[in-house]
Design an enzyme around this catalytic site. Structure first.
Site, PDB file in Angstrom:
ATOM      1  N   GLY A  31       0.766  -1.155  -0.024  1.00 51.84           N
ATOM      2  CA  GLY A  31       0.045   0.055  -0.220  1.00 51.84           C
ATOM      3  C   GLY A  31       0.748   1.211  -0.047  1.00 51.84           C
ATOM      4  O   GLY A  31       1.365   1.597   1.059  1.00 51.84           O
ATOM      5  N   ILE A  51      -5.718  -4.518 -36.859  1.00 49.25           N
ATOM      6  CA  ILE A  51      -5.676  -5.893 -37.749  1.00 49.25           C
ATOM      7  C   ILE A  51      -6.777  -6.629 -37.760  1.00 49.25           C
ATOM      8  O   ILE A  51      -7.409  -7.105 -38.782  1.00 49.25           O
ATOM      9  CB  ILE A  51      -4.265  -6.570 -37.574  1.00 49.25           C
ATOM     10  CG1 ILE A  51      -3.109  -5.666 -38.084  1.00 49.25           C
ATOM     11  CG2 ILE A  51      -4.411  -8.009 -38.062  1.00 49.25           C
ATOM     12  CD1 ILE A  51      -1.986  -6.447 -37.461  1.00 49.25           C
ATOM     13  N   GLY A 101      -9.756  -5.590 -37.057  1.00 44.29           N
ATOM     14  CA  GLY A 101     -10.917  -4.724 -37.353  1.00 44.29           C
ATOM     15  C   GLY A 101     -12.085  -4.955 -36.395  1.00 44.29           C
ATOM     16  O   GLY A 101     -11.847  -4.924 -35.068  1.00 44.29           O
ATOM     17  N   SER A 130       5.160   6.977 -17.622  1.00 42.49           N
ATOM     18  CA  SER A 130       6.194   7.116 -18.658  1.00 42.49           C
ATOM     19  C   SER A 130       6.640   8.534 -18.234  1.00 42.49           C
ATOM     20  O   SER A 130       8.246   8.500 -18.442  1.00 42.49           O
ATOM     21  CB  SER A 130       5.472   7.212 -20.217  1.00 42.49           C
ATOM     22  OG  SER A 130       5.114   5.933 -20.262  1.00 42.49           O
ATOM     23  N   PRO A 156      -4.896   8.325  -2.709  1.00 37.92           N
ATOM     24  CA  PRO A 156      -6.008   9.221  -3.645  1.00 37.92           C
ATOM     25  C   PRO A 156      -5.022  10.361  -4.090  1.00 37.92           C
ATOM     26  O   PRO A 156      -5.288  11.113  -5.321  1.00 37.92           O
ATOM     27  CB  PRO A 156      -7.190   9.248  -3.003  1.00 37.92           C
ATOM     28  CG  PRO A 156      -7.266   8.362  -1.737  1.00 37.92           C
ATOM     29  CD  PRO A 156      -5.884   7.967  -1.749  1.00 37.92           C
ATOM     30  N   ARG A 205      -7.646 -14.711 -41.877  1.00 34.52           N
ATOM     31  CA  ARG A 205      -8.485 -13.818 -42.309  1.00 34.52           C
ATOM     32  C   ARG A 205      -8.350 -13.415 -43.855  1.00 34.52           C
ATOM     33  O   ARG A 205      -7.181 -13.025 -44.366  1.00 34.52           O
ATOM     34  CB  ARG A 205      -8.551 -12.437 -41.380  1.00 34.52           C
ATOM     35  CG  ARG A 205      -9.318 -11.348 -42.080  1.00 34.52           C
ATOM     36  CD  ARG A 205     -10.974 -11.690 -41.639  1.00 34.52           C
ATOM     37  NE  ARG A 205     -11.664 -10.504 -42.292  1.00 34.52           N
ATOM     38  CZ  ARG A 205     -13.012 -10.402 -42.017  1.00 34.52           C
ATOM     39  NH1 ARG A 205     -13.744 -11.040 -41.354  1.00 34.52           N
ATOM     40  NH2 ARG A 205     -13.678  -9.220 -42.463  1.00 34.52           N
ATOM     41  N   GLU A 209       3.411   1.579 -11.593  1.00 36.02           N
ATOM     42  CA  GLU A 209       5.016   1.490 -11.132  1.00 36.02           C
ATOM     43  C   GLU A 209       5.859   2.725 -11.800  1.00 36.02           C
ATOM     44  O   GLU A 209       6.682   2.300 -12.348  1.00 36.02           O
ATOM     45  CB  GLU A 209       5.231  -0.025 -11.960  1.00 36.02           C
ATOM     46  CG  GLU A 209       6.439  -0.644 -11.126  1.00 36.02           C
ATOM     47  CD  GLU A 209       5.747  -1.464 -10.063  1.00 36.02           C
ATOM     48  OE1 GLU A 209       4.779  -2.069  -9.995  1.00 36.02           O
ATOM     49  OE2 GLU A 209       6.525  -1.654  -9.087  1.00 36.02           O
TER      50      GLU A 209
END
Lengths: 260, 383
Positions: free
Chosen positions: B125, B341, B343, B370, B129, B272, B367
């Protein structure tokens, strides 16, 4: 209780499997090779019996060098040691030659109480080796089992076939083959994988087992594959439109196929 | 000598987990995901295989492996499903690892056997918030009263904290003020079910739907003074270490998802048909998949390298941040391309790529976002 488990490396059923053009034997390069799933169950059964009764579990495999991967998997599941029969001369061996070699290899293990095999390999699917092996070893054959119990020197098993279930009993030592209903094999743990690297694997040739190379392999086989053709692609099937009579149309189709 | 091949025991582990994910996870996980249900039977099987004890020594019930064994496992699991992978990641790297690394002998003996066997799950933990990446801003407090810690505050987005088998949450809390005015932060073990510790209902999440994520509140929650993890005031250092390692684990998990997108796309490209030909024969699809493969390959090399530095005991903060940054972006980009790809089918939850798409975004956030990874990298460059 000392148990020998017979294992085989087969092409992964998840990959495309085919035969070579040259001699119609298995094309081992075309697919990933894995420990046959039915053998995982055989190993699992051996380990469960060992957990209950003690003793040692020895894995025996016949196959090319790369079969060591399948052996290592069986060892990482928990088997104690292994014998790998590896010899160019074995290429193309039929069920008789295979059983002969395995019988000799089993003979090198001391005080064997039980031999456990899968009922049939997923590649060759002959399903004959355990029975032939039992004959060669002169042991009772308790094959096609969905359940195995050992009480003292007696082995009891439930053989399930299309006709029903037979309750079998034999005295040890015996040869057992198991079906896919026997158990759910464990996955090796990392601890087991690392321990397997240190377990003894002895590699032997047919000569080491006192067998003449001419008795095994393609030349020693009683049967010969003359021709092999790939399975034809599945056809699109027949479409039944339900205009209120769909049920009877399906029934007619099944009658036409002699299925009902 | 430079050698990128996996040693055989790692390769065997990778194969075993690949098989497990394919045979035991793939067939059933879609339903759990749809129902937002925690997959207890899968977790039990992973426990039996030792997947929750990989980086811990055998004396604590572990497998005697290392963090890289864990990373390979996370990658293979996430190739099929990220909820299962994050459950293992949080249980090992955030739940059990801090106790193994910083705990007293008594704490290790009490908790590790059940955590490493998967009988219980641990949680960590830290996030609140009002504080995420800015972990120094945390507001949960713990004051020592006699021989008890009294904890007050709220934790947010805590993985594995509210399952039926959750055993404990290690809570980061402010335990005082340092001479220089900064907060003194310590970690305290709070067993599940302690009075004053309330686990709220599951969040409704965009992805990772079969994993357990909760908000936790502590109201005069009392635990014995002996539940302090490691030294008082070492909380900040502890979770910085935990997070650096966790970044490599999340990188591995991201690579798994990115690889899953390639696997699914290649398969679909062979199946496909459009305009009378398999879509894999069109350069538009080929190039997309080639880019996806290039991303996952480079991201994998980045996390392998970060992990190898970590295992050798060398500094790896920058490499972990780079691995986390590039692999989470690879996951996001590959999920977007795979969905394209597929769709219309890619937008359906019944196809794995739909799940990959929903599961990818959090990888650029959890974690350390970016942006935080870029901060860490530039800091390592002296900026």
């Amino acid at each position: 209780m000392n148990i020998v488990v017979l294992v085989k490396q087969v092409p992964d059923t998840w990959s495309e499997r085919k035969l070579t053009d040259a001699d119609h034997t298995l094309d081992r390069e075309s697919a990933d090779a894995v420990l046959d799933e039915i053998n995982e169950r055989a190993v699992e059964e051996a380990l469960q019996l060992q957990e209950a009764h003690g003793g040692e579990v020895t894995v025996i495999a016949m196959g090319p060098d790369r079969a060591t991967d399948a052996i290592r998997k069986a060892l990482s599941m928990g088997a104690d040691k292994a014998i790998h029969v590896s010899d160019e001369a074995l290429h193309g061996s039929d069920v008789l030659a295979t059983a002969k070699v395995l019988a000799k290899a089993i003979g090198t293990v001391e005080n064997v109480d039980l031999v456990i095999a899968g009922n049939e390999a997923t590649d060759g699917r002959a399903g004959a080796v355990p029975a032939i092996l039992a004959e060669l070893l002169g042991l009772p054959q308790v094959t096609q089992l969905r359940k195995v119990t050992v009480e003292g020197t007696t082995i009891k098993g439930e053989r399930e076939t299309d006709e029903g279930v037979a309750f079998l009993e034999a005295s040890l030592p015996a040869v057992v083959s198991v079906t896919e209903k026997i158990n759910e094999p464990r996955y090796p743990s990392f601890k087991g994988i690392m321990a397997a690297k240190k377990k003894p694997v002895s590699t032997v040739t047919v000569a080491d087992l006192g067998i003449d190379a001419s008795e095994v392999g393609l030349s020693g086989a009683y049967t010969q594959v003359l021709e092999a053709a790939p399975k034809p692609p599945r056809s699109a099937g027949q479409r039944v439109e339900d205009g209120g009579d769909g049920g009877s149309k399906i029934a007619e189709f099944l009658v036409g196929q002699k299925l009902i | 000598m430079l050698d990128f091949r996996l040693p055989s025991e790692y390769e065997d582990l990778r194969k075993t987990v690949e098989e497990f994910a394919r045979d035991e996870v793939a067939p059933v996980i879609g339903d759990y995901y749809e129902r937002c249900e925690f997959p207890y039977p899968i977790v039990a099987k992973m426990g039996a295989m030792g997947l929750l004890g990989l980086p811990f020594p055998e004396e604590h019930g572990g497998m005697g492996g290392d963090y890289f064994a864990l990373c390979l496992t996370l990658e293979e699991l996430a190739r099929v499903d990220s909820s299962v992978a994050i459950t293992v990641e949080a249980a090992t790297s955030l739940g059990a690892m801090p106790i193994y690394r910083f705990g007293t002998d008594e704490q290790k003996a009490e908790w590790l056997p059940s955590l490493t066997s998967g009988e219980k799950l641990g949680a960590f933990g830290l996030t609140e918030p009002g504080s995420g990446s800015d972990a120094g801003a945390l507001a949960t407090t713990a004051r020592l009263e006699g021989d008890e810690w009294v904890i007050n505050g709220t934790k947010a987005f805590i993985t594995n904290s509210g399952t039926d088998i959750t055993g404990l949450v290690t809570v980061a809390a402010v335990t005082g003020t340092l001479p220089d005015g900064r907060k003194e932060i310590s970690s305290i073990i709070v067993p599940s079910g302690t009075p004053g510790f309330t686990v709220s209902k599951k969040y409704s999440k965009v992805g990772w739907c079969a994993s357990d994520t909760r908000e936790l509140s502590f109201q005069d929650c009392r635990v014995p003074a002996a539940n302090l993890l490691g030294e008082r005031g070492r909380g900040f250092a502890q979770f910085l270490r935990t997070l650096d390692e966790g970044r490599v684990a999340i990188a591995a998990l991201s690579v798994g998802l990115a690889q899953g997108c390639v696997d699914e796309s290649v398969r679909y490209a062979h199946e496909r048909e459009t305009f009378g030909a398999k879509i894999g024969t069109y350069q538009a699809i080929q190039f997309k998949i080639a880019e996806m493969e290039a991303r996952v390959h480079t991201a994998r090399l980045a996390y392998y390298e970060a992990a190898s530095r970590m295992l050798r005991g060398e500094p790896f903060k920058k490499q972990a941040a780079i691995a986390k940054l590039v692999s989470s972006e690879a996951a996001m980009d590959n999920a977007r391309d795979a969905t394209q790809i597929f769709g219309g089918y890619g937008f359906m939850n019944e196809y794995p790529v739909g799940r990959f798409y929903r599961d990818a975004k959090i990888l650029e956030i959890g974690e350390g976002t970016s942006e935080v990874q870029k901060m860490l990298i530039s800091r390592e460059l002296g900026l």
